[in-house]
Scaffold this motif. Structure first.
Motif, short mmCIF file in Angstrom:
data_model
loop_
_atom_site.label_atom_id
_atom_site.label_comp_id
_atom_site.label_asym_id
_atom_site.label_seq_id
_atom_site.Cartn_x
_atom_site.Cartn_y
_atom_site.Cartn_z
N THR A 1 21.43 16.22 4.89
CA THR A 1 22.26 15.14 5.42
C THR A 1 21.53 14.40 6.52
O THR A 1 21.07 15.00 7.49
N ALA A 2 21.41 13.09 6.35
CA ALA A 2 20.67 12.27 7.31
C ALA A 2 20.76 10.81 6.89
O ALA A 2 21.23 10.50 5.78
N VAL A 3 20.29 9.94 7.76
CA VAL A 3 20.03 8.56 7.36
C VAL A 3 18.60 8.51 6.83
O VAL A 3 17.67 8.96 7.52
N TYR A 4 18.44 8.00 5.64
CA TYR A 4 17.13 7.92 5.01
C TYR A 4 16.58 6.50 5.12
O TYR A 4 17.28 5.53 4.79
N TYR A 5 15.35 6.42 5.60
CA TYR A 5 14.71 5.13 5.84
C TYR A 5 13.50 4.95 4.93
O TYR A 5 12.68 5.86 4.79
N CYS A 6 13.40 3.78 4.36
CA CYS A 6 12.22 3.40 3.59
C CYS A 6 11.18 2.82 4.54
O CYS A 6 11.51 2.13 5.52
N ASN A 7 9.92 3.10 4.24
CA ASN A 7 8.82 2.60 5.06
C ASN A 7 7.70 2.13 4.14
O ASN A 7 7.45 2.75 3.10
N ALA A 8 7.03 1.05 4.53
CA ALA A 8 5.95 0.54 3.70
C ALA A 8 4.89 -0.14 4.53
O ALA A 8 5.20 -0.80 5.54
N TRP A 9 3.64 0.06 4.13
CA TRP A 9 2.51 -0.67 4.68
C TRP A 9 2.22 -1.82 3.71
O TRP A 9 1.90 -1.58 2.54
N VAL A 10 2.34 -3.04 4.23
CA VAL A 10 2.28 -4.22 3.37
C VAL A 10 1.20 -5.17 3.85
O VAL A 10 1.13 -5.48 5.05
N ALA A 11 0.37 -5.61 2.91
CA ALA A 11 -0.57 -6.69 3.21
C ALA A 11 0.21 -7.99 3.08
O ALA A 11 0.66 -8.36 2.00
N VAL A 12 0.39 -8.66 4.20
CA VAL A 12 1.22 -9.86 4.27
C VAL A 12 0.36 -11.08 4.01
O VAL A 12 -0.80 -11.14 4.43
N ASN B 1 0.84 -1.19 0.00
CA ASN B 1 0.00 0.00 0.00
C ASN B 1 0.88 1.25 0.00
O ASN B 1 1.65 1.47 -0.91
N ARG B 2 0.80 2.05 1.02
CA ARG B 2 1.58 3.28 1.08
C ARG B 2 3.06 2.98 1.28
O ARG B 2 3.43 2.14 2.09
N MET B 3 3.90 3.69 0.53
CA MET B 3 5.35 3.60 0.69
C MET B 3 5.89 5.00 0.90
O MET B 3 5.31 5.98 0.40
N GLY B 4 6.97 5.10 1.62
CA GLY B 4 7.49 6.43 1.87
C GLY B 4 8.93 6.44 2.30
O GLY B 4 9.55 5.38 2.52
N TRP B 5 9.46 7.64 2.41
CA TRP B 5 10.82 7.87 2.87
C TRP B 5 10.79 8.80 4.08
O TRP B 5 10.07 9.80 4.08
N TYR B 6 11.57 8.45 5.07
CA TYR B 6 11.76 9.26 6.25
C TYR B 6 13.26 9.48 6.40
O TYR B 6 14.07 8.77 5.82
N ARG B 7 13.63 10.47 7.20
CA ARG B 7 15.05 10.70 7.45
C ARG B 7 15.26 11.11 8.90
O ARG B 7 14.38 11.65 9.55
N GLN B 8 16.47 10.82 9.36
CA GLN B 8 16.83 11.18 10.72
C GLN B 8 18.25 11.70 10.73
O GLN B 8 19.19 10.96 10.39
N ALA B 9 18.39 12.96 11.10
CA ALA B 9 19.70 13.58 11.24
C ALA B 9 20.19 13.40 12.66
O ALA B 9 19.38 13.19 13.58
N PRO B 10 21.50 13.48 12.90
CA PRO B 10 22.03 13.30 14.25
C PRO B 10 21.39 14.26 15.24
O PRO B 10 21.30 15.47 14.98
N GLY B 11 20.92 13.72 16.35
CA GLY B 11 20.33 14.54 17.39
C GLY B 11 18.92 15.01 17.12
O GLY B 11 18.37 15.80 17.90
N LYS B 12 18.34 14.55 16.01
CA LYS B 12 16.99 14.98 15.65
C LYS B 12 16.05 13.79 15.56
O LYS B 12 16.49 12.64 15.44
N LEU B 13 14.75 14.07 15.61
CA LEU B 13 13.75 13.04 15.47
C LEU B 13 13.62 12.62 14.00
O LEU B 13 13.92 13.40 13.09
N ARG B 14 13.17 11.40 13.81
CA ARG B 14 12.90 10.95 12.45
C ARG B 14 11.72 11.75 11.89
O ARG B 14 10.72 11.95 12.57
N GLU B 15 11.85 12.18 10.64
CA GLU B 15 10.81 13.00 10.03
C GLU B 15 10.42 12.46 8.66
O GLU B 15 11.21 11.82 7.97
N LEU B 16 9.18 12.74 8.30
CA LEU B 16 8.68 12.35 7.00
C LEU B 16 9.33 13.19 5.91
O LEU B 16 9.45 14.41 6.04
N VAL B 17 9.74 12.53 4.83
CA VAL B 17 10.26 13.22 3.67
C VAL B 17 9.21 13.23 2.56
O VAL B 17 8.85 14.27 2.04
N ALA B 18 8.72 12.06 2.20
CA ALA B 18 7.73 11.94 1.13
C ALA B 18 7.04 10.60 1.23
O ALA B 18 7.64 9.62 1.68
#
Length: 122
Positions: free
Chosen positions: A90-101, A32-49
């Protein structure tokens, strides 16, 4: 059950471009929905797209006009094209997905990738 594998991070100069990819695999009935989040040092993870299966998209204000999210539903893959990169991206970028398993009954769960580092030098 479901794995998200990211690729495409790296070091780039300000003003440059990078393209991130994230492929979902495993016991997938539907993604279903897929997205990218990022987390910079000392900061909370945030939605990118994010991108839905419609597809519709939504972006953080800080990346609008510079980043583009897209997906290949046949490959269960999401992409993030990042242009005009800034040091503050600059951050670590994380992929996220809602998956029907593929369980009985079907169950939708949320999954994260391991993260990929993006570093933008000034």
């Amino acid at each position: 059950q479901v794995q998200l594998v990211e690729s495409g991070g790296g070091l780039v100069q300000a003003g440059g471009s990078l393209r991130l990819s994230c492929a979902a695999s495993g016991s997938i009935f539907d993604v279903n929905r897929m997205g990218w989040y990022r987390q910079a040092p000392g900061k909370l993870r945030e939605l990118v797209a994010v991108i839905t299966s419609s597809p519709s998209t939504n972006y953080a204000d800080s990346v609008k006009g510079r980043f583009t999210i897209s997906r290949d539903s046949a490959k269960n893959t999401v992409y993030l094209q990042m242009n005009s990169l800034k040091p503050e991206d600059t951050a670590v970028y994380y992929c996220n997905a809602w998956v029907a398993v593929t369980t009985t009954p079907l169950r939708t769960s949320n999954f994260w990738g391991q993260g990929t580092q993006v570093t933008v030098s000034s």
